[in-house]
Design an enzyme around this catalytic site. Sequence first.
Site, PDB file in Angstrom:
ATOM      1  N   ASN A   9      50.780  10.226  69.524  1.00 47.41           N
ATOM      2  CA  ASN A   9      51.651   9.487  70.440  1.00 47.41           C
ATOM      3  C   ASN A   9      52.126   8.250  69.683  1.00 47.41           C
ATOM      4  O   ASN A   9      51.364   7.314  69.478  1.00 47.41           O
ATOM      5  CB  ASN A   9      50.831   9.107  71.693  1.00 47.41           C
ATOM      6  CG  ASN A   9      51.598   8.180  72.616  1.00 47.41           C
ATOM      7  OD1 ASN A   9      52.790   7.964  72.435  1.00 47.41           O
ATOM      8  ND2 ASN A   9      50.903   7.630  73.611  1.00 47.41           N
ATOM      9  N   TRP A  10      53.375   8.295  69.270  1.00 48.38           N
ATOM     10  CA  TRP A  10      53.879   7.214  68.408  1.00 48.38           C
ATOM     11  C   TRP A  10      54.285   5.980  69.206  1.00 48.38           C
ATOM     12  O   TRP A  10      54.635   4.959  68.624  1.00 48.38           O
ATOM     13  CB  TRP A  10      55.068   7.717  67.570  1.00 48.38           C
ATOM     14  CG  TRP A  10      54.714   8.775  66.563  1.00 48.38           C
ATOM     15  CD1 TRP A  10      53.478   9.350  66.351  1.00 48.38           C
ATOM     16  CD2 TRP A  10      55.590   9.386  65.608  1.00 48.38           C
ATOM     17  NE1 TRP A  10      53.541  10.273  65.349  1.00 48.38           N
ATOM     18  CE2 TRP A  10      54.825  10.323  64.866  1.00 48.38           C
ATOM     19  CE3 TRP A  10      56.947   9.254  65.299  1.00 48.38           C
ATOM     20  CZ2 TRP A  10      55.382  11.107  63.841  1.00 48.38           C
ATOM     21  CZ3 TRP A  10      57.505  10.028  64.289  1.00 48.38           C
ATOM     22  CH2 TRP A  10      56.727  10.935  63.568  1.00 48.38           C
ATOM     23  N   LYS A  11      54.279   6.092  70.514  1.00 46.65           N
ATOM     24  CA  LYS A  11      54.645   4.961  71.402  1.00 46.65           C
ATOM     25  C   LYS A  11      55.997   4.375  70.968  1.00 46.65           C
ATOM     26  O   LYS A  11      56.866   5.119  70.545  1.00 46.65           O
ATOM     27  CB  LYS A  11      53.515   3.929  71.442  1.00 46.65           C
ATOM     28  CG  LYS A  11      52.179   4.591  71.814  1.00 46.65           C
ATOM     29  CD  LYS A  11      51.085   3.634  72.155  1.00 46.65           C
ATOM     30  CE  LYS A  11      49.820   4.430  72.469  1.00 46.65           C
ATOM     31  NZ  LYS A  11      48.703   3.600  72.912  1.00 46.65           N
ATOM     32  N   HIS A  99      50.798   8.581  81.013  1.00 45.16           N
ATOM     33  CA  HIS A  99      49.990   7.758  80.095  1.00 45.16           C
ATOM     34  C   HIS A  99      49.625   6.454  80.813  1.00 45.16           C
ATOM     35  O   HIS A  99      50.416   5.934  81.600  1.00 45.16           O
ATOM     36  CB  HIS A  99      50.791   7.473  78.827  1.00 45.16           C
ATOM     37  CG  HIS A  99      49.974   6.816  77.768  1.00 45.16           C
ATOM     38  ND1 HIS A  99      49.708   5.465  77.778  1.00 45.16           N
ATOM     39  CD2 HIS A  99      49.327   7.325  76.686  1.00 45.16           C
ATOM     40  CE1 HIS A  99      48.935   5.180  76.740  1.00 45.16           C
ATOM     41  NE2 HIS A  99      48.690   6.288  76.064  1.00 45.16           N
ATOM     42  N   GLU A 101      49.723   3.506  79.939  1.00 48.38           N
ATOM     43  CA  GLU A 101      50.716   2.429  79.776  1.00 48.38           C
ATOM     44  C   GLU A 101      51.883   2.624  80.739  1.00 48.38           C
ATOM     45  O   GLU A 101      52.478   1.662  81.211  1.00 48.38           O
ATOM     46  CB  GLU A 101      51.190   2.377  78.313  1.00 48.38           C
ATOM     47  CG  GLU A 101      50.098   1.808  77.413  1.00 48.38           C
ATOM     48  CD  GLU A 101      50.114   2.303  75.981  1.00 48.38           C
ATOM     49  OE1 GLU A 101      51.131   2.872  75.533  1.00 48.38           O
ATOM     50  OE2 GLU A 101      49.084   2.135  75.302  1.00 48.38           O
ATOM     51  N   GLU A 171      41.853   9.832  78.691  1.00 46.98           N
ATOM     52  CA  GLU A 171      42.035   8.620  77.899  1.00 46.98           C
ATOM     53  C   GLU A 171      41.465   7.431  78.660  1.00 46.98           C
ATOM     54  O   GLU A 171      42.157   6.842  79.504  1.00 46.98           O
ATOM     55  CB  GLU A 171      43.525   8.374  77.641  1.00 46.98           C
ATOM     56  CG  GLU A 171      44.191   9.458  76.837  1.00 46.98           C
ATOM     57  CD  GLU A 171      45.351   8.910  76.017  1.00 46.98           C
ATOM     58  OE1 GLU A 171      45.329   9.075  74.801  1.00 46.98           O
ATOM     59  OE2 GLU A 171      46.249   8.281  76.597  1.00 46.98           O
ATOM     60  N   GLY A 177      43.762   1.705  72.060  1.00 49.36           N
ATOM     61  CA  GLY A 177      44.239   0.611  71.217  1.00 49.36           C
ATOM     62  C   GLY A 177      43.221  -0.487  70.984  1.00 49.36           C
ATOM     63  O   GLY A 177      43.550  -1.537  70.437  1.00 49.36           O
ATOM     64  N   SER A 216      41.413   5.326  70.707  1.00 48.56           N
ATOM     65  CA  SER A 216      40.797   4.936  69.423  1.00 48.56           C
ATOM     66  C   SER A 216      40.160   6.104  68.691  1.00 48.56           C
ATOM     67  O   SER A 216      39.128   5.939  68.020  1.00 48.56           O
ATOM     68  CB  SER A 216      39.784   3.795  69.630  1.00 48.56           C
ATOM     69  OG  SER A 216      40.462   2.643  70.116  1.00 48.56           O
ATOM     70  N   GLY A 237      46.999   7.516  69.139  1.00 50.60           N
ATOM     71  CA  GLY A 237      48.029   6.483  69.070  1.00 50.60           C
ATOM     72  C   GLY A 237      48.070   5.862  67.687  1.00 50.60           C
ATOM     73  O   GLY A 237      48.711   6.374  66.766  1.00 50.60           O
ATOM     74  N   GLY A 238      47.328   4.760  67.517  1.00 45.40           N
ATOM     75  CA  GLY A 238      47.367   3.990  66.267  1.00 45.40           C
ATOM     76  C   GLY A 238      47.200   4.836  65.018  1.00 45.40           C
ATOM     77  O   GLY A 238      47.978   4.711  64.056  1.00 45.40           O
TER      78      GLY A 238
HETATM   79  P1  PGA Z   1      45.027   4.807  70.434  1.00 44.94           P
HETATM   80  O1  PGA Z   1      46.057   5.304  71.575  1.00 44.94           O
HETATM   81  O2  PGA Z   1      44.652   6.011  69.631  1.00 44.94           O
HETATM   82  O3  PGA Z   1      45.810   3.783  69.644  1.00 44.94           O
HETATM   83  O4  PGA Z   1      43.865   4.210  71.136  1.00 44.94           O
HETATM   84  C1  PGA Z   1      45.851   6.515  72.244  1.00 44.94           C
HETATM   85  C2  PGA Z   1      46.919   6.700  73.284  1.00 44.94           C
HETATM   86  O5  PGA Z   1      47.360   5.718  73.871  1.00 44.94           O
HETATM   87  O6  PGA Z   1      47.354   7.838  73.544  1.00 44.94           O
END
Ligand code: PGA
Length: 257
Positions: A9-11, A99, A101, A171, A177, A216, A237-238
């Site tokens: 997930n590149w956000k 998600h 967010e 998640e 994050g 994470s 994500g990251g």
């Molecule tokens: P993260 O994000 O790996 O940076 O914790 C995961 C996500 O939000 O899907």
Amino acid sequence: MRYFLIAGNWKMNTTPAEATTLASTIADGYAKLQPNRNIHVLMCPPATSIHAAHEVVKSAQGISIGAQNCHQEPKGAFTGELAPQMVKAVGCTHVIIGHSERRQHFGETDELLNNKLKAVINTGLVPIYCVGETLEERQTNKTFDVIQTQMATALADITLESASQLVIAYEPVWAIGTGLAATSDQAQEVHAFIRGLLAERYGALAGSILILYGGSLKPDNADEILSKPDVNGGLIGGAALQADSFLAIIAAAMKVQ
Ligand code: PGA
């Protein structure tokens, strides 16, 4: 051999040029890992970079492109939104739905997500439906109640036939994050709970619905988390923004297989 879906997930990161570079590096590295049919890689760039990333992977084996969100209506006066048909037309096979967010910053509710899930499935796309508790909810022992509500409301009226096109991502919000992933036992406990909820709703099909872990997930914890029996992949994500770390997570999945 176990099947894994490893999704990035590149956000809100990457211009089209940056997406081309990142997708190419990942695709080249993945080809060198000798991919097999039981590992599927997904990259979810921001909407403006979907086309660029799709151009890179469209003839690659075992890699596809997803969107991070879409609207529930097929078209209309919804300024700034994208319909499921539109993301499908630029090459997406999957869409991340709900998600944390989106829930937190854009007010997405389980009721709205139910409509989005139906729209995505009816368009022939695979939704990756995200659930997870906040730190406060975990600390007050509400994790299972929260997950149960997120699952029950959003999956209402989603039939057995369409559920075979469903992916769930667990998640925990406190892990996203933060660098503080769930332990593999914490992940397995909630994944097994989700599998149980799916079994109540869909019977034996629940065994083949993919449940991804996100929050994470990194090369140094991927082996342990992915080795748990109810973890069928990751939503990353990251670590998905660096080709090396994303490829290391894919390699971990191959090792666990
Ligand atoms: P993260 O994000 O790996 O940076 O914790 C995961 C996500 O939000 O899907």
